[in-house]
Design a protein around this motif. Structure first.
Motif, PDB file in Angstrom:
ATOM      1  N   MET A  82     -35.649  -3.996 -45.087  1.00 36.19           N
ATOM      2  CA  MET A  82     -36.789  -3.084 -44.904  1.00 36.19           C
ATOM      3  C   MET A  82     -37.956  -3.534 -45.776  1.00 36.19           C
ATOM      4  O   MET A  82     -38.276  -2.908 -46.798  1.00 36.19           O
ATOM      5  CB  MET A  82     -36.398  -1.623 -45.148  1.00 36.19           C
ATOM      6  N   ASP A  83     -38.612  -4.619 -45.358  1.00 37.61           N
ATOM      7  CA  ASP A  83     -39.737  -5.115 -46.152  1.00 37.61           C
ATOM      8  C   ASP A  83     -40.987  -4.250 -46.017  1.00 37.61           C
ATOM      9  O   ASP A  83     -41.948  -4.413 -46.769  1.00 37.61           O
ATOM     10  CB  ASP A  83     -40.042  -6.572 -45.819  1.00 37.61           C
TER      11      ASP A  83
ATOM     12  N   THR B  96     -38.293  -8.565 -49.024  1.00 35.58           N
ATOM     13  CA  THR B  96     -39.206  -9.436 -48.294  1.00 35.58           C
ATOM     14  C   THR B  96     -38.397 -10.152 -47.219  1.00 35.58           C
ATOM     15  O   THR B  96     -37.165 -10.176 -47.280  1.00 35.58           O
ATOM     16  CB  THR B  96     -39.853 -10.486 -49.212  1.00 35.58           C
ATOM     17  N   PRO B  97     -39.040 -10.749 -46.218  1.00 36.61           N
ATOM     18  CA  PRO B  97     -38.272 -11.513 -45.240  1.00 36.61           C
ATOM     19  C   PRO B  97     -37.410 -12.593 -45.898  1.00 36.61           C
ATOM     20  O   PRO B  97     -36.261 -12.822 -45.479  1.00 36.61           O
ATOM     21  CB  PRO B  97     -39.361 -12.126 -44.352  1.00 36.61           C
ATOM     22  N   GLN B  98     -37.934 -13.204 -46.952  1.00 31.97           N
ATOM     23  CA  GLN B  98     -37.206 -14.288 -47.614  1.00 31.97           C
ATOM     24  C   GLN B  98     -36.029 -13.764 -48.434  1.00 31.97           C
ATOM     25  O   GLN B  98     -34.908 -14.276 -48.341  1.00 31.97           O
ATOM     26  CB  GLN B  98     -38.158 -15.085 -48.523  1.00 31.97           C
ATOM     27  N   THR B  99     -36.262 -12.724 -49.264  1.00 29.33           N
ATOM     28  CA  THR B  99     -35.162 -12.202 -50.085  1.00 29.33           C
ATOM     29  C   THR B  99     -34.121 -11.505 -49.219  1.00 29.33           C
ATOM     30  O   THR B  99     -32.919 -11.587 -49.497  1.00 29.33           O
ATOM     31  CB  THR B  99     -35.684 -11.241 -51.161  1.00 29.33           C
ATOM     32  N   GLY B 100     -34.579 -10.824 -48.163  1.00 28.97           N
ATOM     33  CA  GLY B 100     -33.622 -10.171 -47.273  1.00 28.97           C
ATOM     34  C   GLY B 100     -32.666 -11.171 -46.640  1.00 28.97           C
ATOM     35  O   GLY B 100     -31.447 -10.938 -46.578  1.00 28.97           O
TER      36      GLY B 100
ATOM     37  N   ALA C 168     -41.945 -10.724 -39.133  1.00 28.18           N
ATOM     38  CA  ALA C 168     -41.305 -11.870 -39.786  1.00 28.18           C
ATOM     39  C   ALA C 168     -39.867 -11.551 -40.176  1.00 28.18           C
ATOM     40  O   ALA C 168     -38.963 -12.384 -40.029  1.00 28.18           O
ATOM     41  CB  ALA C 168     -42.114 -12.286 -41.014  1.00 28.18           C
ATOM     42  N   GLN C 169     -39.643 -10.335 -40.649  1.00 34.97           N
ATOM     43  CA  GLN C 169     -38.282  -9.980 -41.037  1.00 34.97           C
ATOM     44  C   GLN C 169     -37.376  -9.804 -39.828  1.00 34.97           C
ATOM     45  O   GLN C 169     -36.207 -10.219 -39.850  1.00 34.97           O
ATOM     46  CB  GLN C 169     -38.284  -8.705 -41.883  1.00 34.97           C
ATOM     47  N   LEU C 170     -37.879  -9.207 -38.764  1.00 32.34           N
ATOM     48  CA  LEU C 170     -37.078  -9.084 -37.546  1.00 32.34           C
ATOM     49  C   LEU C 170     -36.729 -10.457 -36.988  1.00 32.34           C
ATOM     50  O   LEU C 170     -35.616 -10.670 -36.486  1.00 32.34           O
ATOM     51  CB  LEU C 170     -37.829  -8.242 -36.513  1.00 32.34           C
TER      52      LEU C 170
END
Length: 430
Positions: A161-162, A171-175, A207-209
Motif C-alpha cells: 500500500m504505497d 514503496t513499489p521497490q520496498t514492497g 507502479a506497485q500494481l
C-alpha cells in the motif's frame, strides 16, 4: 505418530452440490477415520473397516465430524477492532482500522495478536485460512512463526500500500523486495503458503500494481489476495481513479492480477462481464456475508455467480466480519442468498466453508473433504451445545440438524478441533 483411528458420525462435501447433486455429500452415520502420520489412510463405515484395522487404537468422538473449516478471507490485525461502530467501508478503514494496523510497527504486538488470532481460529473449528497481515514485513513473520508451531495451513503475504496513510506506507521497490525476502524465508516450511497482497486498487500506485503482477509471474506457487467491488463508494472511487478501465476487475486485469491463482474478497457489485472474466480466468470470490452486512455493503449475488460459473469460497473477514465462526458464516450465506430469492442448501453452505474454500485457495488436494490421502484436519460439532440447539435438533434428520447448527451455532458448537489428527483445541466442560 503412527496409526490411529476415530469412530463417529462423518460428514463432508467434496464437490459443489449445485453441480454434483447428492453425490457430492459423503456421510457415514457410524464411520471410521483411520489416520497415519497426520494423513487420512482410510474412511468408511465402521462395519466395513473395523476388521481391517482391528489392531489400530480407536477413539470414539461424540458429535458430527466435519472437515476443518477454511476461512478464505480474514484480517488478523483487525481482531481487536471487531464490532467497531458507525461507518461504511472507507470511513471505517480511516477511523478504526488504519490506527489499529499502525500498532504493528512493534513486533511484540504482532506476535501477541498472531497467537490470539490462531487460538480463536482453532476455537471456532477453523484449521486453514488465507490471511491479511499489515504492510509491516514482520507481521507476516509473526503469523507464520505462530502457525508453524501449531502446524496449521496458513497462507499470507505482506500487504502492499504505497498510497496508504502515513505510518502504513511502503514503496513499489520496498514492497517487492520485502515480499521476495518473505517468500524466500518461508517457502516450503510446514504447511505455509505465500500470497501477493495489494490491499486494494486505491492504496497502490500503478507502479506497485505492476510490481505485484511481476511477482506473480515470477512465483507460480503464490496466490493473489486482494479486495474487489465491496462497497458502492469504493467502486465509485476506483472508477474515478481509473477512468480508462472497463470496470473494477479490469483495473487488476491490466496489471496481470487476474488468473487462476487470484482470490478476490467480496465481489458484491460486479457486472456480468466481470463475472465472465473471473470464470474464464479461473479466479474466484471469497464471499464474506457477515462483514457485508455489518458495513452496509450489500448482498452477494449467488444467482449471478452460479449462472456464470464463478469459483466461490467463504470468509469471515474479521474485523468487519462479526464472527470467527465459519459455521455461523455459512448460515449467513444462506440468509444473504435468500435475500435475493436464491435458496441455499445446508450441504452447499458447508461446502463453501470447506471444500469450496479449499478449491479457491488451491489446496483442495490437501484439505477440505476428509478424503483418503488428505491431511487429517477436522472439527467435531456438538448439536447439543446449547439448550435451544439441543431442542431444535432432537430427532432431526441430517440436513435439518446441519442447517440448525449453521443458523443457531457458533464457537460453542465446536467440541474439538484437530490438526493432522492431533487435538489442537478442546472445549472446556461446563
Amino acid at each position: 505418530m503412527g496409526l490411529k483411528a476415530f469412530r463417529g458420525e462423518l460428514l463432508s462435501v467434496a464437490q459443489d452440490p449445485r453441480e454434483a447433486g447428492s453425490e457430492a455429500v459423503r456421510h457415514e452415520a457410524d464411520g471410521l477415520l483411520v489416520i497415519e502420520d497426520g494423513v487420512i489412510l482410510a474412511r468408511g463405515a465402521y462395519a466395513d473397516l473395523a476388521a481391517r484395522f482391528a489392531d489400530v487404537p480407536v477413539e470414539r468422538l461424540d458429535g458430527l465430524i466435519v472437515p476443518g473449516f477454511i476461512d478464505a478471507h480474514v484480517h488478523y490485525p483487525q481482531m481487536d477492532r471487531i464490532a467497531a461502530h458507525g461507518e461504511q467501508l472507507l470511513d471505517w478503514l480511516e477511523r478504526h482500522i488504519f490506527p489499529a494496523e499502525k500498532a504493528f510497527a512493534a513486533r511484540a504486538h504482532a506476535d501477541a495478536l498472531a497467537e490470539a488470532f490462531l487460538t480463536e481460529l482453532l476455537r471456532n473449528g477453523t484449521t486453514s485460512a488465507l490471511v491479511f497481515p499489515t504492510v509491516h514485513e514482520h507481521s507476516v513473520d509473526a503469523l507464520f512463526e505462530a502457525a508453524l508451531a501449531r502446524r496449521m495451513r496458513i497462507i499470507s503475504g505482506k500487504v502492499l500500500m504505497d498510497l496508504g496513510p502515513e505510518g502504513l506506507r511502503d514503496t513499489p521497490q520496498t514492497g517487492r523486495a520485502e515480499s521476495e525476502a518473505l517468500i524466500r524465508r518461508w517457502r516450503g516450511r510446514g504447511r505455509l503458503g505465500y500470497a501477493m497482497t495489494p490491499r486494494f486498487a486505491l492504496t497502490s500506485s500503478d507502479a506497485q500494481l505492476a510490481e505485484a503482477g511481476a511477482f506473480l509471474e515470477a512465483h507460480p506457487d503464490a496466490l493473489l489476495h486482494t479486495h474487489l467491488a465491496e462497497n458502492v463508494h469504493e467502486c465509485a472511487a476506483v472508477a474515478a481513479r481509473f477512468p480508462e478501465a472497463i470496470d473494477y476487475l479490469d483495473v487488476y486485469d491490466r496489471f496481470g492480477l487476474v488468473g487462476s491463482r487470484s482470490v478476490f474478497a467480496h465481489g458484491i457489485h460486479l457486472s456480468d462481464r466481470a463475472c465472465t472474466r473471473l470464470h474464464e480466468s479461473g479466479a474466484g470470490i471469497a464471499v464474506c456475508p457477515s462483514s457485508n452486512l455489518f458495513l452496509g455493503s450489500g448482498h452477494f449475488n449467488f444467482g449471478q455467480a452460479d449462472r456464470i460459473g464463478v469459483r466461490l469460497g467463504l470468509g469471515t473477514d474479521i474485523g468487519a466480519g462479526t464472527t470467527f465462526s465459519m459455521l455461523h458464516t455459512a448460515g449467513l450465506a444462506y440468509q444473504v442468498a435468500l435475500a435475493r430469492e436464491e435458496r441455499m442448501d445446508p450441504f452447499r453452505a458447508l461446502w463453501l466453508a470447506t471444500g469450496g474454500s479449499a478449491r479457491l485457495l488451491g489446496i483442495a488436494d490437501k484439505v477440505g473433504a476428509l478424503e483418503e490421502g488428505q491431511e487429517a484436519d477436522f472439527a467435531v460439532l456438538d448439536a447439543g451445545a446449547t439448550p435451544l440447539l439441543a431442542r431444535r435438533t432432537r430427532d432431526a434428520a441430517l440436513a435439518e440438524r446441519l442447517f440448525a447448527l449453521q443458523i443457531l451455532g457458533d464457537d460453542r458448537a465446536i467440541a474439538r478441533t484437530y490438526i493432522l489428527g492431533q487435538c489442537a483445541w478442546q472445549r472446556k466442560p461446563t
